[in-house]
Scaffold this motif. Structure first.
Motif, PDB file in Angstrom:
ATOM      1  N   ASN A 282     -60.041  -9.612   3.881  1.00 42.39           N
ATOM      2  CA  ASN A 282     -59.535  -8.022   4.068  1.00 42.39           C
ATOM      3  C   ASN A 282     -60.255  -7.403   5.225  1.00 42.39           C
ATOM      4  O   ASN A 282     -59.544  -6.802   5.756  1.00 42.39           O
ATOM      5  CB  ASN A 282     -59.781  -7.136   2.870  1.00 42.39           C
ATOM      6  N   ARG A 283     -61.421  -7.775   5.444  1.00 39.11           N
ATOM      7  CA  ARG A 283     -62.029  -7.417   6.837  1.00 39.11           C
ATOM      8  C   ARG A 283     -61.182  -7.969   8.209  1.00 39.11           C
ATOM      9  O   ARG A 283     -60.908  -7.199   9.088  1.00 39.11           O
ATOM     10  CB  ARG A 283     -63.621  -7.861   7.067  1.00 39.11           C
ATOM     11  N   PHE A 284     -60.801  -9.076   8.014  1.00 37.44           N
ATOM     12  CA  PHE A 284     -59.823  -9.845   9.031  1.00 37.44           C
ATOM     13  C   PHE A 284     -58.679  -8.873   9.068  1.00 37.44           C
ATOM     14  O   PHE A 284     -58.250  -8.488  10.388  1.00 37.44           O
ATOM     15  CB  PHE A 284     -59.628 -11.039   8.838  1.00 37.44           C
ATOM     16  N   LEU A 285     -57.932  -8.671   7.910  1.00 38.45           N
ATOM     17  CA  LEU A 285     -56.725  -7.941   8.136  1.00 38.45           C
ATOM     18  C   LEU A 285     -56.768  -6.506   8.656  1.00 38.45           C
ATOM     19  O   LEU A 285     -56.315  -6.082   9.653  1.00 38.45           O
ATOM     20  CB  LEU A 285     -56.329  -7.474   6.467  1.00 38.45           C
ATOM     21  N   LEU A 286     -57.983  -5.710   8.351  1.00 37.39           N
ATOM     22  CA  LEU A 286     -58.231  -4.559   9.022  1.00 37.39           C
ATOM     23  C   LEU A 286     -58.517  -4.613  10.388  1.00 37.39           C
ATOM     24  O   LEU A 286     -58.052  -3.722  11.145  1.00 37.39           O
ATOM     25  CB  LEU A 286     -59.340  -3.865   8.078  1.00 37.39           C
ATOM     26  N   ALA A 287     -59.219  -5.993  10.653  1.00 38.14           N
ATOM     27  CA  ALA A 287     -59.562  -5.745  12.352  1.00 38.14           C
ATOM     28  C   ALA A 287     -58.126  -6.023  13.196  1.00 38.14           C
ATOM     29  O   ALA A 287     -58.026  -5.368  14.081  1.00 38.14           O
ATOM     30  CB  ALA A 287     -60.638  -7.090  12.345  1.00 38.14           C
ATOM     31  N   GLU A 288     -57.283  -6.933  12.415  1.00 35.50           N
ATOM     32  CA  GLU A 288     -56.137  -7.199  13.077  1.00 35.50           C
ATOM     33  C   GLU A 288     -55.212  -5.908  13.438  1.00 35.50           C
ATOM     34  O   GLU A 288     -54.877  -5.720  14.387  1.00 35.50           O
ATOM     35  CB  GLU A 288     -55.316  -8.197  12.345  1.00 35.50           C
ATOM     36  N   MET A 289     -55.140  -5.080  12.313  1.00 37.02           N
ATOM     37  CA  MET A 289     -54.355  -3.917  12.297  1.00 37.02           C
ATOM     38  C   MET A 289     -55.004  -3.107  13.370  1.00 37.02           C
ATOM     39  O   MET A 289     -54.434  -2.417  14.302  1.00 37.02           O
ATOM     40  CB  MET A 289     -54.707  -3.224  10.966  1.00 37.02           C
ATOM     41  N   ASP A 290     -56.523  -2.794  13.405  1.00 37.18           N
ATOM     42  CA  ASP A 290     -56.933  -2.003  14.444  1.00 37.18           C
ATOM     43  C   ASP A 290     -56.759  -2.297  15.926  1.00 37.18           C
ATOM     44  O   ASP A 290     -56.322  -1.355  16.740  1.00 37.18           O
ATOM     45  CB  ASP A 290     -58.449  -2.068  14.168  1.00 37.18           C
ATOM     46  N   THR A 291     -56.707  -3.718  16.075  1.00 32.63           N
ATOM     47  CA  THR A 291     -56.264  -4.034  17.484  1.00 32.63           C
ATOM     48  C   THR A 291     -55.077  -3.988  17.821  1.00 32.63           C
ATOM     49  O   THR A 291     -54.821  -3.679  18.762  1.00 32.63           O
ATOM     50  CB  THR A 291     -56.678  -5.925  17.420  1.00 32.63           C
ATOM     51  N   GLU A 292     -53.961  -4.323  16.767  1.00 35.37           N
ATOM     52  CA  GLU A 292     -52.590  -4.085  17.046  1.00 35.37           C
ATOM     53  C   GLU A 292     -52.183  -2.727  17.414  1.00 35.37           C
ATOM     54  O   GLU A 292     -51.383  -2.306  18.215  1.00 35.37           O
ATOM     55  CB  GLU A 292     -51.668  -4.785  15.997  1.00 35.37           C
ATOM     56  N   LEU A 293     -52.846  -1.947  16.581  1.00 35.05           N
ATOM     57  CA  LEU A 293     -52.597  -0.214  16.798  1.00 35.05           C
ATOM     58  C   LEU A 293     -53.143   0.025  18.245  1.00 35.05           C
ATOM     59  O   LEU A 293     -52.499   0.839  18.919  1.00 35.05           O
ATOM     60  CB  LEU A 293     -53.440   0.554  15.798  1.00 35.05           C
ATOM     61  N   GLU A 294     -54.144  -0.342  18.645  1.00 31.86           N
ATOM     62  CA  GLU A 294     -54.823  -0.123  19.948  1.00 31.86           C
ATOM     63  C   GLU A 294     -54.039  -0.435  21.131  1.00 31.86           C
ATOM     64  O   GLU A 294     -53.900   0.055  21.961  1.00 31.86           O
ATOM     65  CB  GLU A 294     -56.164  -0.418  20.025  1.00 31.86           C
ATOM     66  N   ILE A 295     -53.531  -1.890  20.928  1.00 28.16           N
ATOM     67  CA  ILE A 295     -52.598  -2.204  22.098  1.00 28.16           C
ATOM     68  C   ILE A 295     -51.420  -1.244  22.108  1.00 28.16           C
ATOM     69  O   ILE A 295     -50.926  -0.970  23.261  1.00 28.16           O
ATOM     70  CB  ILE A 295     -52.222  -3.725  21.508  1.00 28.16           C
ATOM     71  N   GLY A 296     -50.812  -1.041  20.898  1.00 29.70           N
ATOM     72  CA  GLY A 296     -49.723  -0.131  21.024  1.00 29.70           C
ATOM     73  C   GLY A 296     -49.902   1.188  21.652  1.00 29.70           C
ATOM     74  O   GLY A 296     -49.054   1.959  22.313  1.00 29.70           O
ATOM     75  N   GLU A 297     -51.414   1.627  21.305  1.00 33.37           N
ATOM     76  CA  GLU A 297     -51.774   2.971  21.853  1.00 33.37           C
ATOM     77  C   GLU A 297     -51.748   2.936  23.206  1.00 33.37           C
ATOM     78  O   GLU A 297     -51.596   4.021  24.158  1.00 33.37           O
ATOM     79  CB  GLU A 297     -53.014   3.679  21.129  1.00 33.37           C
ATOM     80  N   GLN A 298     -52.373   1.961  23.737  1.00 32.27           N
ATOM     81  CA  GLN A 298     -52.563   1.790  25.303  1.00 32.27           C
ATOM     82  C   GLN A 298     -51.158   1.826  25.976  1.00 32.27           C
ATOM     83  O   GLN A 298     -51.041   2.196  27.057  1.00 32.27           O
ATOM     84  CB  GLN A 298     -53.520   0.703  25.644  1.00 32.27           C
TER      85      GLN A 298
END
Length: 380
Positions: A282-298
């Motif tokens: 679950n920690r990995f899943l949340l980390a992946e989501m956070d990363t992908e969202l930030e890439i989109g935000e940038q």
């Protein structure tokens, strides 16, 4: 990461949007959700807060500030709120620009003050029962009759179709002219032969006004021609990049809020004597989501800067639209899974987000159409 694209005036405007949400939307959210329709008064309230027409000329009551970053601020805050709201992106990002950029002086005098005040709700009617992403397949016709146009046809999936006062109708005015055979005509509420079908029952976004429209020998005066005759297709193509960027902005902002609430849920929810977020998977899943969202935000911020610089291309907007909406869909689906059975309960925001978000990869041009635009640009 610090958002370099936003200036202090945009963040001050963000506070105004949040006040509007707190004072005008949240107190009415439950009733609008139950009624499955947002009151027209919400548009008037938005007008009083300066949230409609800030990008239109001051002489008509607008803000006179043509800066898409203000549009993005509204889109982000409404998405983060995630509840019933007037379709401000339709007013500001999608349909409003047709009126502000294509209307002549007489039309601006007639329509812009009401649009800016929120008293006139606008809509655009492109999609037909047999023509979705393929705009060239439009069959709704408009034929000259003296100084008027006679419109016949049907449209579907029209946002603000029930409450719309001014509907920009995409019509085929020359069947033999291909892309040069389309014209935009403004149909006004109450015109004889113009009727609205049922309010469509959708998977999500139940409070949004989406309807079928019918046109049976609707007589429209030539004074309601928007833009140039035969240039309708090109007018649409000019405005689609900003519409697609707006969808991308909303998708990522909404998914970020879903993720934020899921992160807190993962910290609070216990299983086998520990928080579910502490399990490595679950920690990995949340980390992946956070990363992908930030890439989109940038990437969105890069596109916003391109709009400011007058450089945003249709291809860049298409990239933002498909990648951000697909990422949002993936993230929200993962958030539902992390909630377990509670993620399937509509009393939890994550379940409503799952239903509301699903349309993002479809409207404004499907993911497949976006990829086709990008692929053609590659010379394929």
């Amino acid at each position: 990461m610090k958002r370099l694209v936003m200036e202090p005036e945009h963040e001050a405007f963000r506070e105004t949007v949040r006040q509007f949400i707190d004072r005008e939307l949240i107190p009415n959210a439950e009733r609008w959700e139950s009624d499955r329709l947002v009151d027209r008064s919400a548009f008037v309230a938005a007008g009083k807060y300066g949230l409609i027409g800030f990008n239109m000329p001051e002489q008509y009551g607008g803000g006179g500030v043509d800066d898409f970053r203000f549009n993005a601020v509204i889109d982000e805050e409404i998405a983060r709120y995630g509840g019933p709201a007037p379709s401000l992106s339709l007013q500001n990002d999608v349909v409003g620009p047709y009126f502000s950029s294509l209307a002549n002086d007489e039309q601006k005098d007639r329509w812009l003050p009401g649009i800016i005040s929120g008293e006139l709700i606008v809509a655009v009617a492109m999609t037909e029962p047999g023509a979705g992403s393929d705009l060239a397949g439009i069959r709704t016709s408009a034929i000259r009759d003296g100084d008027d146009w006679i419109i016949n046809g049907a449209k579907t999936f029209i946002s603000s179709g029930i409450n719309g006062d001014l509907v920009v109708v995409v019509c085929r005015t020359d069947p033999e002219a291909g892309h040069k055979g389309f014209t935009l005509l403004v149909v006004e509420a109450g015109m004889e032969g113009f009727s609205r079908g049922r309010k469509l029952d959708k998977m999500g976004l139940h409070y949004q006004d989406t309807a079928e429209l019918a046109f049976e020998n609707v007589r429209v005066p030539s004074a309601n021609l928007l833009g140039k005759e035969g240039r309708g297709f090109y007018h649409l193509m000019h405005n689609l990049p900003s519409e697609r960027l707006s969808i991308a902005v909303s998708a990522i902002a909404g998914a970020r809020e879903t993720w934020r609430q899921t992160l807190q849920y993962a910290k609070d929810r216990k299983a086998f004597g520990q928080s579910i977020g502490s399990f490595q998977h679950n920690r990995f899943l949340l980390a992946e989501m956070d990363t992908e969202l930030e890439i989109g935000e940038q990437y969105i911020d890069r596109c916003l800067q391109a709009v400011v610089d007058g450089e945003l291309t249709a291809v860049e907007a298409s990239k933002a639209k498909w990648w951000c909406t697909e990422t949002a869909k993936k993230v929200i689906d993962g958030c539902v899974q992390l909630h377990g059975g509670y993620g399937y309960m509509t009393e939890y925001r994550v379940a409503r987000d799952y239903m509301d978000n699903r349309i993002m990869t479809i409207f404004g041009g499907t993911t497949e159409i976006m990829k086709d635009i990008i692929g053609r640009d590659l010379g394929l």
